[in-house]
Design a protein around this motif. Structure first.
Motif, PDB file in Angstrom:
ATOM      1  N   ARG A  35      -6.018   4.927  -1.567  1.00  0.00           N
ATOM      2  CA  ARG A  35      -5.739   3.903  -0.554  1.00  0.00           C
ATOM      3  C   ARG A  35      -4.552   3.041  -0.985  1.00  0.00           C
ATOM      4  N   LEU A  42      -8.735   3.524   4.882  1.00  0.00           N
ATOM      5  CA  LEU A  42     -10.072   4.089   4.992  1.00  0.00           C
ATOM      6  C   LEU A  42     -10.867   3.631   3.782  1.00  0.00           C
ATOM      7  N   TRP A  49     -13.757  10.194   4.246  1.00  0.00           N
ATOM      8  CA  TRP A  49     -12.435   9.876   4.772  1.00  0.00           C
ATOM      9  C   TRP A  49     -12.016  10.808   5.891  1.00  0.00           C
TER      10      TRP A  49
END
Length: 149
Positions: A35, A42, A49
């Motif tokens: 991320r 997410l 995911w």
């Protein structure tokens, strides 16, 4: 007896830190690392995911730099795993950056190869740094989440 309890506690702590879930925001987990590197917004376990990305991010079976490779949940990977494609070496090989594939470390430019029958990245082998070679296990994969922007 005390040593046995201490070993069990130490192992439990390492397992808790080694997962790819989204509950802890440190770099020792693959999901927060991916991320941070891609800005894909997410959360949760890595395997979740793929479903979360539906309608939010393009998904596909063709790798490109910056894409997130999502491995499915298995007995060996109960939370799945995500890694970030650094480079595409060919239709069946990419280099990825990933956290916690080897517990407690970030791997950079590590090979992942597609071993699926249809060249669709649904089955992969991942570099295992401790032996300086590809691992023997074949992992099921969903494919690639393509960051936007």
């Amino acid at each position: 007896m005390k040593r046995g309890v201490a070993r069990i506690m130490a192992a439990a702590l390492l397992l808790a830190l080694a997962g790819c879930g989204g509950g802890w925001n440190g770099r020792l987990q693959c999901a927060p690392y991916a991320r941070e590197m891609t800005h894909v917004q997410l959360k949760g376990d890595a395997a979740s995911w793929w479903a979360q990305a539906r309608g939010r991010y393009p998904r596909g079976s063709v790798p490109r730099p910056g894409a997130v490779l999502v491995l499915r949940s298995t007995g060996r990977l109960p939370d799945g795993h995500v890694s970030v494609v650094r480079a595409v070496r060919g239709p069946r090989e990419v280099l990825v950056d990933q956290a916690n594939w080897v517990p407690g470390r970030v791997g950079r430019a590590e090979p992942v190869i597609d071993v699926s029958a249809r060249n669709d990245w649904s089955r992969v082998k991942v570099w295992w740094a401790p032996i300086h070679d590809m691992g023997k296990t074949v992992y099921p994969a969903y494919g690639f989440i393509l960051p936007t922007g």
